[in-house]
Design a protein around this motif. Structure first.
Motif, PDB file in Angstrom:
ATOM      1  N   ARG B  73      11.480 -25.107  12.793  1.00 38.08           N
ATOM      2  CA  ARG B  73      12.257 -25.953  13.710  1.00 38.08           C
ATOM      3  C   ARG B  73      13.717 -25.496  13.761  1.00 38.08           C
ATOM      4  O   ARG B  73      14.359 -25.559  14.809  1.00 38.08           O
ATOM      5  N   ARG B  74      14.211 -25.002  12.628  1.00 42.20           N
ATOM      6  CA  ARG B  74      15.580 -24.464  12.635  1.00 42.20           C
ATOM      7  C   ARG B  74      15.664 -23.227  13.526  1.00 42.20           C
ATOM      8  O   ARG B  74      16.620 -23.054  14.278  1.00 42.20           O
ATOM      9  N   GLU B  75      14.651 -22.384  13.441  1.00 42.07           N
ATOM     10  CA  GLU B  75      14.648 -21.180  14.294  1.00 42.07           C
ATOM     11  C   GLU B  75      14.521 -21.555  15.771  1.00 42.07           C
ATOM     12  O   GLU B  75      15.112 -20.915  16.638  1.00 42.07           O
ATOM     13  N   ILE B  76      13.724 -22.574  16.049  1.00 45.58           N
ATOM     14  CA  ILE B  76      13.592 -23.035  17.444  1.00 45.58           C
ATOM     15  C   ILE B  76      14.940 -23.560  17.935  1.00 45.58           C
ATOM     16  O   ILE B  76      15.361 -23.266  19.067  1.00 45.58           O
ATOM     17  N   ILE B  94      12.948 -31.782  17.626  1.00 49.78           N
ATOM     18  CA  ILE B  94      12.015 -30.677  17.854  1.00 49.78           C
ATOM     19  C   ILE B  94      10.691 -30.968  17.157  1.00 49.78           C
ATOM     20  O   ILE B  94      10.672 -31.377  15.992  1.00 49.78           O
ATOM     21  N   MET B  95       9.605 -30.747  17.902  1.00 54.57           N
ATOM     22  CA  MET B  95       8.277 -31.013  17.343  1.00 54.57           C
ATOM     23  C   MET B  95       7.386 -29.819  17.681  1.00 54.57           C
ATOM     24  O   MET B  95       7.323 -29.394  18.816  1.00 54.57           O
ATOM     25  N   VAL B  96       6.722 -29.274  16.661  1.00 55.88           N
ATOM     26  CA  VAL B  96       5.872 -28.095  16.861  1.00 55.88           C
ATOM     27  C   VAL B  96       4.458 -28.558  17.217  1.00 55.88           C
ATOM     28  O   VAL B  96       3.911 -29.456  16.553  1.00 55.88           O
ATOM     29  N   ALA B 281       8.780 -14.190  14.891  1.00 53.97           N
ATOM     30  CA  ALA B 281       8.967 -13.960  16.329  1.00 53.97           C
ATOM     31  C   ALA B 281      10.388 -14.358  16.747  1.00 53.97           C
ATOM     32  O   ALA B 281      11.081 -13.591  17.416  1.00 53.97           O
ATOM     33  N   LEU B 282      10.803 -15.540  16.353  1.00 46.43           N
ATOM     34  CA  LEU B 282      12.110 -16.036  16.795  1.00 46.43           C
ATOM     35  C   LEU B 282      13.258 -15.294  16.133  1.00 46.43           C
ATOM     36  O   LEU B 282      14.324 -15.140  16.710  1.00 46.43           O
TER      37      LEU B 282
END
Lengths: 180, 390
Positions: B73-76, B94-96, B281-282
């Motif tokens: 979530r930090r990376e998002i 943020i919710m995955v 990825a992020l």
């Protein structure tokens, strides 16, 4: 069968030596030399004339060295044998490996000659119709040459990938044919 | 046994995909060359696959937090900030989710109930309408048109608003048309949304795929909109990770805190292995996205040029990885065109009507294929068009 293109890498391709369009064009045609000028023009957002001019220039400058099909000889049922031969060579004063490399490349059996770093000096690719022919070529032509110190012959058994193209089965598109 | 009496009335009433039969034929036919997929042909970049394998090797195989790992979530949050200039708190905003799809489902179910009208610009991806119906809501479609570059206009939006309208779905960059919304289009739409006090579910799954212009702009970045927008995005398209099933929602905490309840009961948590892959990825794959987008862009130009040269009108798509040419000049309906093409030349396209009634007269062409594949498919389509004239 896939068509590829041979060209001479010269200078860097990162943008200073070649203008951006030339670089993109080289990348595209070196993957697929069958693309028409119209198709290349569409992909690069330039005119067909510009593509034609650029390709003519690349050919004239010797950047594009030729066009050929990338063939899987096994699938064609062609009985050929390819070997990679490592040569250790005594370099000559002022000429280095240049002299011997130029001599070796004149043999019609020789497909490729590369100057290498590392444990040996020249890598030579040879294709002939059978193992014996390759062995004879090495023992009669390469090994006796003045400056050749030693040879090591490696026969190629199976091609998995060449020129960036997969030669084996099992890498097919596994997506469903329609999805949203 | 009479199963009918057991099945839920709402579920039974969902439109069966009318073209299912056509797809089944395409799937089973030998030698079909398809331009019908909605997923990248690229493999997931290997460093991402590697990160997943490493996480398995050290035994990261348990549930994560319902929200997704905090690391992800930090990376998002970083990603949303660096790409779209949007600030979201990793703890609360943020919710995955399991792909963008589950995010859409949770968001709609959290917001929509019986009697609520939900605005859906069409043509669009196929899931919004049925999810709204399952929630008891009422889908209200807004037709977008080629003359408007398939963008949502403020006037078209305003026309369809009712006293019961609660939510607008904003699916841009658009599947199937390839349309995008520019800053000024979003500003015009936002003015209407603010005036009518609506929420927006902005499906930005194709945000990385825009061509020849400015990068994607999120409606949440328009002043006043962030507090009323839920963004759905994910890894499937940008990072070629369709099979990993990983997406996310970003939005105001009071909305997400209800969405997370639905997610928690239905899903528990998104796949753990995929979450570890997504962090990689992020963090390190921006350049991989650029390489893939540059390749899509060349294909896009090739395919648009090819269809135009065949004499079909083709709106210039600026996003996603589809083109949406008009086949009206053939006199056939979208479904007739696709069926005849499949039988005559074994090329599979998706009829525009699969994405809403206003897709009639168009077909969706995906360019998630190699150049050779695209050229062969276009050659066959050219032969088919010639045969229609003959």
């Amino acid at each position: 069968m896939v068509y590829i293109l041979l060209f001479r890498w010269e200078g860097n391709l990162s943008g200073k030596v070649w203008p951006e369009m030339k670089e993109k064009l080289i990348r595209l045609v070196s993957k697929n030399a069958k693309l028409t000028n119209a198709q290349l023009a569409a992909m690069l957002a330039v005119s067909e004339e510009e593509v034609a001019t650029c390709i003519a220039e690349l050919e004239r400058e010797g950047v594009i060295r030729g066009y050929h099909a990338l063939v899987d000889a096994d699938r064609a049922g062609m009985e050929t044998v390819t070997a990679l031969i490592e040569l250790k060579v005594a370099p000559k004063l002022d000429l280095g490996f240049e002299d011997i490399a130029r001599k070796i490349m004149t043999f019609p059996e020789v497909e490729a000659v590369y100057l290498m770093s590392g444990g040996f000096d020249l890598a030579v690719t040879v294709t002939a119709s059978n193992f014996k022919e390759v062995a004879l070529f090495v023992s009669h032509r390469l090994a006796p040459m003045d400056s050749v110190l030693s040879t090591a012959t490696h026969f190629l058994l199976r091609k998995y990938k060449e020129e960036g193209v997969c030669f084996i089965d099992g890498d097919e598109d596994d997506r469903r044919s329609v999805s949203f | 046994m009479n199963y009918e009496s057991f099945l839920s009335a709402r579920a039974k009433e969902l439109k069966p995909s009318g073209i299912r039969k056509f797809f089944d034929i395409a799937e089973q036919m030998e030698g079909v060359i398809s331009l019908g997929v909605g997923e990248p042909d690229f493999k997931t970049p290997y460093t991402i696959r590697d990160a997943a394998i490493r996480s398995l090797e050290v035994g990261k195989t348990r549930y994560t937090s319902n929200w997704g790992t905090l690391e992800l979530r930090r990376e998002i949050a970083n990603y949303m900030n660096r790409r779209f200039g949007l600030e979201y708190s990793p703890e609360t905003d943020i919710m995955v989710t399991v792909g963008g799809s589950e995010g859409i489902d949770a968001a709609i179910r959290a917001i929509v109930g019986p009697g609520d009208d939900v605005l859906i610009p069409e043509p669009c991806f196929v899931c919004y309408d049925p999810i709204v119906r399952l929630a008891g809501g009422n889908p209200v479609t807004i037709d977008t048109r080629a003359e408007d570059n398939f963008r949502l206009t403020a006037s078209a939006l305003e026309e369809r608003i009712t006293p019961n309208t609660k939510l607008l779905i904003l699916p841009y960059p658009n599947n199937p048309t390839g349309a995008i919304m520019r800053q000024e289009d979003l500003e015009a739409v936002a003015e209407v949304i603010l005036r009518h006090n609506l929420l927006v579910l902005s499906d930005e799954i194709y945000a990385e795929m825009t061509y020849g212009g400015p990068n994607h702009v999120s409606i949440a970045s328009i002043p006043g909109m962030k507090e009323r927008t839920v963004i759905v995005n994910g890894f499937s398209k940008a990072y070629s990770m369709t099979g990993w099933r990983l997406g996310f929602l970003c939005g105001p905490e009071p909305l997400l805190s209800v969405m997370i309840k639905i997610h928690q009961y239905a899903i528990m948590s998104a796949p753990t292995t995929s979450q570890y892959a997504a962090v990689e990825a992020l963090r390190r794959c921006d350049d991989k996205i650029h390489e893939m987008v540059a390749e899509y862009n060349m294909r896009r130009r090739l395919v648009v040029d090819g269809f135009r040269k065949m004499g079909l009108d083709c709106f210039e798509p600026e996003g996603a990885f589809y083109i949406f040419p008009s086949i009206q000049s053939t006199g056939l309906t979208s479904e007739e065109f696709c069926e005849k093409l499949l039988h005559a030349q074994k090329v599979a396209l998706v009829p525009g009507t699969a994405f809403g009634a206003c897709g009639e007269g168009y077909v969706r062409v995906s360019y998630c294929y190699s150049i050779d594949h695209l050229l062969e498919a276009m050659r066959r389509i050219g032969l088919f068009l010639d045969s229609l004239k003959g």
